[in-house]
Design an enzyme around this catalytic site. Structure first.
Site, mmCIF file in Angstrom:
data_model
loop_
_atom_site.group_PDB
_atom_site.id
_atom_site.type_symbol
_atom_site.label_atom_id
_atom_site.label_comp_id
_atom_site.label_asym_id
_atom_site.label_seq_id
_atom_site.Cartn_x
_atom_site.Cartn_y
_atom_site.Cartn_z
ATOM 1 N N HIS A 189 -19.364 55.257 35.610
ATOM 2 C CA HIS A 189 -18.422 55.961 36.489
ATOM 3 C C HIS A 189 -17.352 56.574 35.616
ATOM 4 C CE1 HIS A 189 -15.460 56.658 39.609
ATOM 5 N NE2 HIS A 189 -16.358 56.361 40.529
ATOM 6 N N ARG A 200 -10.098 62.019 43.172
ATOM 7 C CA ARG A 200 -10.409 63.418 42.884
ATOM 8 C C ARG A 200 -10.728 64.178 44.161
ATOM 9 N NH1 ARG A 200 -15.065 62.340 39.387
ATOM 10 N NH2 ARG A 200 -14.697 60.134 39.809
#
Lengths: 618, 279
Positions: free
Chosen positions: A235, A255
């Site tokens: 990740h 994000r």
């Protein structure tokens, strides 16, 4: 055989999202179900899932449907997915999410009162049903509180150390209770593995201690095949500072809500490298990217929301080329939107201002756990300062090879679902697809395991096998063989995998890793735990090590054979994607003499209908 | 930052004592890191329950310097280093070993609570409509990570022992402690019931359960539970007090009783959820 034995039609090993969903469905099938949890019920790794559950409900964008979700999943997986699983997943996920609501889950809402969906990497439309950034907790609690009323027996803090076989068929499992170290046999007609991943083979990971590859290793030793083990997802955003929290996940939702990645020079580097097959779907500039995050249907996604494999590699490149943050990561910033005049450069700042009245409150409302996590563990206010983030081992796409419809492995009676099974994700998983995977294939595994059990009588447990497994487990307690500290062996293995089979791989390093793994296997045999059988973590670690070593070897062998770069596998010595590898999967299995075997398995031809969908969505 | 002494309780249900260990403390470290370091280097059989190490699973509850905390969320720089850091298991629950306690009683209480049962779907496609402001309130309760710290400090449970003792198989032992009818559900299950009772879709009436089986009346609102909640849930103000009001309305208020009888006679359906109150 003087040992506690429980009889069930179906035994489910693992009580995260997939295991609970399987147990619920098997119970609905009218059979007797036992659910075995390594921890207390409701503590499984699913609680850590943050962003949401991907399902084409089309509540936020009416253009979404299963075909778009299918195409997104295949594109993200670089087309080595099991296309049938990707199809089933996309088609059935919406019903599984609605079912959770019927069982009491409380998702965030759209203005017209439906389940709200958010943007996530690689998903064309807002698709993730969520609850702030604690979706996994909501899911597991819903399944848990529904499940306990469905008649299943729950065995908590019980670790399975071996599957029991009668000829070819799996007929049960042997485990021990952590509390008292007593062994227990589960005698069952069908066994469902739902044990999650392998993150604890790596030093930097977002995974909890339970993620030691138990299901992968149990299935391997019982004769099942492991597929695509080379695909380990790093990740892109784990915490990097302070050291003790290194690896803890920072949700992609950051994000999705407009968080940007910036290097030490203040440059938003994700705009610098946009893969060709995503170019049409990526924002041209910062304003467009942010409008996408705020729900502008005509805008394309910001480059921060490209797939995880790509973002992780871009971050690594920045760090390697000397543009990293002080502690070896990059900056992830949501605080930019709280700065005075943040939107002044936009052509249409009013669009933003109408949607975000108070940026600080907006961040706290959308990302409550992240705010809390950085405040308490990092001593940092994410509404005021950027976070430091770097890649962390998060998920394994590879796993037990199963039939797409029934989730049964090649071993009769042995089913697998969730992270420990393989197929839907291909070379890279899209965020949000794991929670839906757990539900869709958990349900199917439970359904078909119950069906399988109903059609058969119980097999016979072999007492010799049980005796032998118990003896080998007990041998670690004050072992006379040697004095290896199991924690040290695990720590050394984590370093080997982190350094030699990590985010960037080469043949030479991986061959060295195999040698090191062989040494570690020998050391693991001599591992010794002082004390007795009652709640003894040293002893548990000795037993977990066997599984960790098996999956580490499988990952390494498969990664060596795939001499190309695709999705999560990046080979520095073969940096290009190669067509010849695009139509096959790696398969690891146990050979007749106990050695690890490798072979390639061709991917069956995709039906024309699905090919057409992929073409249309390009 | 140097070496710090950790004074950790070691033992089992037959008894135990505090042992001192030294651990190297570095920047940003939490108490659970120190426990792991001690486990890996000095005491491999030191029992401790943990999973996520990120404050999300609620497994590593213990008492640090006398305060009930999650060890994974207790930073070393919030504790004095010049004296031993005292680590004990949660006091209210029976000991299994070292820092691990038997919390199985909580799972049995949970099972007593009738599950969610929604009203018929609002839309032909089988889905419901709820506003965000309608669910804000129960989303707060649903943040609970079941660390059981609130159960641990609840003085009804802790001091008056209003919960069942269990044997090693998790069965309620007879002859010890209060009878099943005198048990108190504890704060965790008050907010669990609150999350169901205030759920806009739910149709089950759990007020008799609250009054008779979970004995909500025993809570005298000292708010100890709220103070220790790592998720900062307003357990007492937003959960227990509104539930107490409902129980009083249902069972003890003659006017409400009369109004209900009239309503029933007229066939008026009861409103299940109260108006939204902003925390």
């Amino acid at each position: 055989m003087n040992i506690q034995t429980h009889e069930h039609d179906v035994i489910v090993i693992g009580a995260g999202g997939a295991g609970l969903r399987a147990a619920i469905e098997a119970s609905a099938g009218g059979v007797s179900v036992g659910l075995v949890c390594k921890s207390l019920l409701g503590k499984a790794h699913t609680v850590m899932a943050e962003g949401g559950i991907a399902a084409a409900l089309a509540n936020v964008d009416e253009r979404d449907n299963w075909k778009v979700h299918f195409a997104d999943t295949m594109r993200g997986g670089q087309y080595v997915n099991n296309w049938r699983m990707a199809q089933i997943h996309a088609q059935e996920a919406p019903a599984r999410v609605r079912e959770l609501e019927a069982w009491g889950a409380v998702f965030d809402r759209t203005p017209d009162g439906r389940i709200l969906q958010r943007n996530f990497g690689g998903h064309r439309y807002p698709r993730l049903a969520h609850v702030g950034d604690r979706t996994g907790l909501e899911m597991i609690r819903t399944l848990q509180d529904h499940g306990i009323h469905q008649g299943m027996a729950v065995y908590m803090e019980c670790t399975i150390i071996s599957l029991l076989k009668d000829g070819e068929r799996v007929v049960g499992a042997l485990g021990y209770y952590r509390e008292n170290g007593r062994f227990v046999v589960f005698h069952a007609k069908a066994v469902v593995l739902a044990t999650g991943g392998v993150g604890k083979a790596y030093k930097i990971t977002s995974n909890s201690w339970e993620y030691t590859g138990d299901g992968h290793a149990l299935a391997y030793h019982a004769g099942a095949e492991l597929q695509d083990m080379e695909f380990v997802q790093f990740h892109p955003t784990g915490m990097v500072w302070p050291p003790s929290v290194r690896g803890i996940l920072v949700t992609e939702g950051v994000r999705g809500e407009g968080g940007i990645l910036v290097n030490s020079e203040g440059r938003r580097f994700m705009f610098d490298d946009i893969p060709e097959n995503y170019r049409n779907q990526t924002a041209k500039d910062e304003e467009e990217g942010f409008r996408y995050c705020l729900g502008d249907k005509n805008a394309n996604r910001p480059p921060e929301l490209l797939t995880r494999d790509h973002v992780a590699r871009c971050i690594r490149r920045e760090v390697k080329e000397g543009r990293g943050s002080p502690h070896g990561g990059v900056f992830l910033d949501v605080s930019w939107m709280t700065k005075p005049g943040a939107f002044n450069n936009f052509k249409d700042p009013e669009f933003v201002r109408a949607r975000i009245k108070d940026p600080v409150e907006h961040i706290k409302k959308k990302l409550p756990s992240m705010y809390h996590q950085f405040k308490e563990l990092g001593g940092l206010d994410i509404t005021k300062e950027p976070m430091e983030v770097g890649p962390t081992t998060h998920y394994i796409m590879g796993g037990i090879r199963v039939d797409a419809e029934t989730q049964m492995s090649r071993v009769p009676g042995l089913f697998a679902c969730g992270e420990c099974a393989c197929g839907i994700n291909g070379a890279n998983r899209l965020g949000g697809n794991s929670l839906s995977d757990l539900l869709v294939f958990g349900k199917r595994a439970g359904e078909f395991a119950a069906k399988y059990a109903k059609e058969r009588s119980a097999g016979r447990i072999n007492p010799q096998q049980v005796e032998q497994e118990m003896r080998s487990a007990l041998a670690f307690l004050d072992s006379p063989l040697g004095q290896e500290n199991p924690f040290q062996v695990q720590y050394d293995l984590q370093n080997v995998m982190q350094d030699l089979v990590g985010i960037v791989r080469t043949e030479g390093e991986m061959v060295k890793a195999l040698e090191r793994i062989e040494e570690l296997k020998e050391r693991a045999k001599r591992a010794s735990a002082p004390g007795n059988r009652e709640y003894n973590p040293g002893w548990h670690t000795c037993l977990d090590l066997r599984n960790l070593l098996t999956v580490s070897e499988a990952i390494t062998r498969a990664a060596i054979e795939r001499r190309e770069s695709r999705g999560a596998q990046f080979r520095e010595d073969y940096p290009e994607k190669k067509a010849e590898f695009g139509n096959r999967n790696t398969i690891i299995s146990k050979g007749p003499n106990g050695e690890m075997q490798f072979r390639w398995e061709p991917i069956p031809e995709m039906p024309a209908e699905l090919k057409r969908i992929i073409e249309e969505m390009k | 930052m140097g070496k710090v002494t950790f004074r950790i309780w070691r033992g089992d249900k037959s008894g135990g004592s505090f042992n001192d260990y030294q651990a190297e403390v570095s920047e940003g470290m939490v108490v659970l890191d120190a426990v792991h370091q001690i486990q890996a280097t000095q005491a491999p059989d030191l029992a401790c329950r943990w999973n996520c190490k990120a404050g999300k699973c609620g497994s590593c509850s213990a008492e640090v310097n006398g305060k009930p905390r999650l060890m994974c969320m207790t930073r070393m720089d919030t504790l004095p280093h010049d004296q031993p850091v005292l680590i004990q298991p949660m006091k209210a629950f029976p000991i299994i070993r070292d820092l691990v306690t038997d919390v199985s009683w909580n799972y049995r209480v949970n099972k007593k609570i009738p599950p969610f049962k929604p009203r018929p779907p609002d839309a032909p496609d089988g889905t419901w409509r709820m506003g965000q402001e309608e669910v804000d309130r129960i989303q707060e309760f649903r943040k609970c990570i079941e660390c059981f710290l609130c159960q641990n400090v609840c003085h009804v449970l802790r001091d008056h022992r209003r919960f069942g003792q269990t044997d090693t198989d998790g069965n309620l032992t007879s002859g010890k402690g209060p009878s099943e009818a005198e048990l108190f559900g504890g704060p965790r299950f008050m907010i669990r019931v609150a999350s169901l009772e205030m759920h806009p879709l739910d149709t089950v009436n759990r007020l008799p359960l609250l009054q008779k089986e979970l004995n909500i009346g025993l809570c005298n609102i000292t708010k100890c539970c709220t103070e220790v909640c790592p998720e900062h849930i307003h357990i007492t103000d937003n959960g227990i007090i509104p539930l107490k009001e409902r129980v009083v309305d249902e069972f003890y208020d003659p006017l409400m009783w009369a109004a209900r009888k009239v309503g029933e006679a007229l066939g008026i359906r009861r409103r299940k959820s109260l108006p939204i109150v902003k925390p």
